[in-house]
Design a protein around this motif. Structure first.
Motif, PDB file in Angstrom:
ATOM      1  N   ALA A 229       0.827  -1.208   0.000  1.00  0.00           N
ATOM      2  CA  ALA A 229       0.000   0.000   0.000  1.00  0.00           C
ATOM      3  C   ALA A 229       0.866   1.265   0.000  1.00  0.00           C
ATOM      4  CB  ALA A 229      -0.926   0.001   1.214  1.00  0.00           C
ATOM      5  N   MET A 230       2.177   1.087   0.218  1.00  0.00           N
ATOM      6  CA  MET A 230       3.102   2.226   0.253  1.00  0.00           C
ATOM      7  C   MET A 230       3.571   2.564  -1.157  1.00  0.00           C
ATOM      8  SD  MET A 230       5.572   1.075   3.421  1.00  0.00           S
ATOM      9  CE  MET A 230       4.911   0.724   5.061  1.00  0.00           C
ATOM     10  N   SER A 231       4.174   3.731  -1.297  1.00  0.00           N
ATOM     11  CA  SER A 231       4.807   4.094  -2.565  1.00  0.00           C
ATOM     12  C   SER A 231       6.039   3.218  -2.766  1.00  0.00           C
ATOM     13  CB  SER A 231       5.231   5.564  -2.542  1.00  0.00           C
ATOM     14  OG  SER A 231       6.328   5.739  -1.652  1.00  0.00           O
ATOM     15  N   PRO A 232       6.516   3.075  -3.991  1.00  0.00           N
ATOM     16  CA  PRO A 232       7.701   2.238  -4.243  1.00  0.00           C
ATOM     17  C   PRO A 232       8.911   2.626  -3.388  1.00  0.00           C
ATOM     18  CG  PRO A 232       6.617   2.731  -6.307  1.00  0.00           C
ATOM     19  CD  PRO A 232       5.907   3.541  -5.254  1.00  0.00           C
ATOM     20  N   LYS A 233       9.158   3.932  -3.241  1.00  0.00           N
ATOM     21  CA  LYS A 233      10.305   4.359  -2.437  1.00  0.00           C
ATOM     22  C   LYS A 233      10.107   4.025  -0.966  1.00  0.00           C
ATOM     23  CE  LYS A 233      12.172   8.050  -5.326  1.00  0.00           C
ATOM     24  NZ  LYS A 233      12.576   9.480  -5.410  1.00  0.00           N
ATOM     25  N   GLU A 234       8.895   4.237  -0.463  1.00  0.00           N
ATOM     26  CA  GLU A 234       8.607   3.902   0.930  1.00  0.00           C
ATOM     27  C   GLU A 234       8.732   2.403   1.153  1.00  0.00           C
ATOM     28  OE1 GLU A 234       5.392   7.308   2.316  1.00  0.00           O
ATOM     29  OE2 GLU A 234       4.677   5.583   1.160  1.00  0.00           O
ATOM     30  N   GLN A 235       8.275   1.627   0.186  1.00  0.00           N
ATOM     31  CA  GLN A 235       8.394   0.167   0.284  1.00  0.00           C
ATOM     32  C   GLN A 235       9.846  -0.257   0.383  1.00  0.00           C
ATOM     33  OE1 GLN A 235       6.435  -2.884  -2.058  1.00  0.00           O
ATOM     34  NE2 GLN A 235       4.940  -1.362  -2.752  1.00  0.00           N
ATOM     35  N   ASN A 236      10.667   0.263  -0.517  1.00  0.00           N
ATOM     36  CA  ASN A 236      12.080  -0.109  -0.524  1.00  0.00           C
ATOM     37  C   ASN A 236      12.727   0.162   0.827  1.00  0.00           C
ATOM     38  OD1 ASN A 236      12.435  -1.234  -3.017  1.00  0.00           O
ATOM     39  ND2 ASN A 236      13.501   0.511  -3.921  1.00  0.00           N
ATOM     40  N   LYS A 237      12.470   1.359   1.347  1.00  0.00           N
ATOM     41  CA  LYS A 237      13.078   1.748   2.611  1.00  0.00           C
ATOM     42  C   LYS A 237      12.597   0.855   3.750  1.00  0.00           C
ATOM     43  CE  LYS A 237      13.896   5.733   5.621  1.00  0.00           C
ATOM     44  NZ  LYS A 237      13.701   7.185   5.796  1.00  0.00           N
ATOM     45  N   GLU A 238      11.288   0.581   3.802  1.00  0.00           N
ATOM     46  CA  GLU A 238      10.748  -0.234   4.889  1.00  0.00           C
ATOM     47  C   GLU A 238      11.217  -1.679   4.776  1.00  0.00           C
ATOM     48  OE1 GLU A 238       8.792  -1.070   8.398  1.00  0.00           O
ATOM     49  OE2 GLU A 238       9.303   0.860   7.472  1.00  0.00           O
ATOM     50  N   ARG A 239      11.278  -2.205   3.569  1.00  0.00           N
ATOM     51  CA  ARG A 239      11.761  -3.576   3.400  1.00  0.00           C
ATOM     52  C   ARG A 239      13.219  -3.694   3.826  1.00  0.00           C
ATOM     53  NH1 ARG A 239       7.947  -6.591   0.582  1.00  0.00           N
ATOM     54  NH2 ARG A 239       6.489  -5.375  -0.703  1.00  0.00           N
ATOM     55  N   ALA A 240      14.035  -2.717   3.438  1.00  0.00           N
ATOM     56  CA  ALA A 240      15.445  -2.728   3.833  1.00  0.00           C
ATOM     57  C   ALA A 240      15.586  -2.613   5.349  1.00  0.00           C
ATOM     58  CB  ALA A 240      16.189  -1.587   3.139  1.00  0.00           C
ATOM     59  N   LYS A 241      14.797  -1.728   5.942  1.00  0.00           N
ATOM     60  CA  LYS A 241      14.835  -1.530   7.389  1.00  0.00           C
ATOM     61  C   LYS A 241      14.495  -2.818   8.127  1.00  0.00           C
ATOM     62  CE  LYS A 241      12.642   1.256  11.038  1.00  0.00           C
ATOM     63  NZ  LYS A 241      11.624   2.310  11.302  1.00  0.00           N
ATOM     64  N   ARG A 242      13.513  -3.541   7.648  1.00  0.00           N
ATOM     65  CA  ARG A 242      13.109  -4.783   8.300  1.00  0.00           C
ATOM     66  C   ARG A 242      14.191  -5.860   8.170  1.00  0.00           C
ATOM     67  NH1 ARG A 242       8.031  -5.685  10.033  1.00  0.00           N
ATOM     68  NH2 ARG A 242       8.435  -7.909   9.718  1.00  0.00           N
ATOM     69  N   VAL A 243      14.903  -5.879   7.046  1.00  0.00           N
ATOM     70  CA  VAL A 243      16.004  -6.836   6.895  1.00  0.00           C
ATOM     71  C   VAL A 243      17.107  -6.537   7.905  1.00  0.00           C
ATOM     72  CG1 VAL A 243      17.851  -7.604   5.354  1.00  0.00           C
ATOM     73  CG2 VAL A 243      15.532  -7.361   4.482  1.00  0.00           C
ATOM     74  N   VAL A 244      17.455  -5.268   8.029  1.00  0.00           N
ATOM     75  CA  VAL A 244      18.485  -4.873   9.000  1.00  0.00           C
ATOM     76  C   VAL A 244      18.041  -5.223  10.421  1.00  0.00           C
ATOM     77  CG1 VAL A 244      19.709  -2.905  10.012  1.00  0.00           C
ATOM     78  CG2 VAL A 244      19.476  -3.092   7.528  1.00  0.00           C
ATOM     79  N   GLN A 245      16.777  -4.988  10.732  1.00  0.00           N
ATOM     80  CA  GLN A 245      16.260  -5.320  12.064  1.00  0.00           C
ATOM     81  C   GLN A 245      16.285  -6.825  12.311  1.00  0.00           C
ATOM     82  OE1 GLN A 245      12.385  -3.430  11.848  1.00  0.00           O
ATOM     83  NE2 GLN A 245      13.111  -1.590  12.924  1.00  0.00           N
ATOM     84  N   ALA A 246      16.073  -7.614  11.262  1.00  0.00           N
ATOM     85  CA  ALA A 246      16.037  -9.071  11.406  1.00  0.00           C
ATOM     86  C   ALA A 246      17.381  -9.630  11.861  1.00  0.00           C
ATOM     87  CB  ALA A 246      15.626  -9.724  10.094  1.00  0.00           C
ATOM     88  N   SER A 247      18.469  -8.931  11.555  1.00  0.00           N
ATOM     89  CA  SER A 247      19.800  -9.406  11.945  1.00  0.00           C
ATOM     90  C   SER A 247      20.115  -9.137  13.412  1.00  0.00           C
ATOM     91  CB  SER A 247      20.872  -8.738  11.081  1.00  0.00           C
ATOM     92  OG  SER A 247      21.115  -7.404  11.519  1.00  0.00           O
ATOM     93  N   GLN A 248      19.301  -8.296  14.046  1.00  0.00           N
ATOM     94  CA  GLN A 248      19.482  -7.962  15.463  1.00  0.00           C
ATOM     95  C   GLN A 248      20.900  -7.480  15.792  1.00  0.00           C
ATOM     96  OE1 GLN A 248      17.097  -7.818  18.147  1.00  0.00           O
ATOM     97  NE2 GLN A 248      15.921  -7.677  16.234  1.00  0.00           N
TER      98      GLN A 248
END
Length: 308
Positions: A229-248
């Motif tokens: 539901a986000m814009s492409p740029k917002e999606q990219n940023k949120e997806r990247a952020k979640r990957v970084v968070q997943a590494s703890q």
């Protein structure tokens, strides 16, 4: 930049003295890194001669790494011994110690040893690279092999860089190798296995059938709807952020993946930096371009990392 601790990405967790001494060699003053991987000719065969035939020559890649000021180069044993050795340590080496070809069915992939941690020590490498195929039906072999590699890395104080890649028929049935659900899960698995640094791809949007797939946890089906539901740029940023968070807290390198346009590569890079990545490990998106263009992009991405 001068006020930053170059080892800032390794301050959240315990790292041995050997790991830190080697990792320091691949870290820029800004604390980030840009690595040139060249393991794709094993994975994807000689198709990578197109469109730049010169890229088939390992000397060409080694010279690009020197001219571009890369913080490390990642290659397999044969190229490290015969070609990288000519550089006399001008660019740090990450020895890729497992691989597979694209010839057999990819339903049950397993990346097996092409060399060993002791080879990396003898060659003077600053780290080893290991591909883990998260979710493969052969994970019982993969994870035990990775555990043995991690044990050897601990013995020698050698950094373990895990290529955290979802692969196999079960992965294909649950959203595919590039969906957030499986990329995040693979990154978390790499953390659990003891990775010093994790290499991951930036996730992309899934197909509509994902939302009706009862084999996918409801949490991720709901999340994917929110992301799309986000814009492409917002999606990219949120997806990247979640990957970084997943590494703890374990530093994350983002791969360039398949060849992209300049604009797409820049957009992804910006999203990954904003998400707090450790750096980039860009291969095909650099050396498959014309030499001068590769150097131009290299300098631009280094500048982005140093200003972050």
């Amino acid at each position: 930049m001068k006020n930053k601790d170059p080892m800032q990405f390794f301050s959240k967790h315990y790292y041995s003295t050997g790991e830190l001494a080697r990792l320091r060699q691949i870290v820029r003053e800004s604390g980030r890194t840009l690595i040139l991987p060249y393991d794709q000719f094993i994975e994807h065969d000689n198709r990578h001669m197109d469109p730049n035939p010169e890229a088939a020559n390992p000397d060409y890649i080694c010279n690009l790494a020197v001219a571009g000021g890369y913080n490390a180069i990642a290659v397999h044993y044969g190229l490290a011994k015969r070609y990288w050795s000519k550089l006399a340590g001008a660019v740090p080496l990450i020895l890729k110690i497992n691989g597979k070809t694209s010839i057999p069915s990819q339903k049950s992939p397993l990346s097996v040893h092409t060399s060993y941690v002791e080879d990396a020590v003898r060659l003077g490498a600053v780290g080893v690279g290991y591909t883990m195929y998260y979710g493969s039906p052969r994970q019982d072999e993969d994870l035990s092999q990775l555990a043995a590699v991690r044990e050897e890395c601990d013995r020698y104080g050698m950094p373990l860089i895990v290529w955290a890649y979802p692969r196999g028929e079960a992965v294909d049935a649950k959203g595919g190798k590039d969906c957030s659900y499986l990329v995040e899960s693979a990154v978390r698995m790499a953390t659990e296995m003891g990775a010093s640094v994790i290499k991951a791809n930036l996730p992309v949007a899934t197909k509509p059938y994902f939302f009706e797939n009862k084999d996918v946890p409801e949490y991720y089906r709901k999340l994917e709807k929110e992301l799309q539901a986000m814009s492409p740029k917002e999606q990219n940023k949120e997806r990247a952020k979640r990957v970084v968070q997943a590494s703890q807290g374990v530093p994350v390198l983002f791969s360039g993946g398949e060849e992209k346009t300049d604009d797409a590569l820049y957009e992804n890079a910006k999203a990954c930096i904003d998400a707090g990545c450790f750096g980039f490990i860009f291969g095909r998106n650099m050396w498959k371009r014309e030499y001068a263009k590769s150097l131009q992009l290299t300098k631009e991405f280094q500048s982005m990392l140093d200003k972050a």
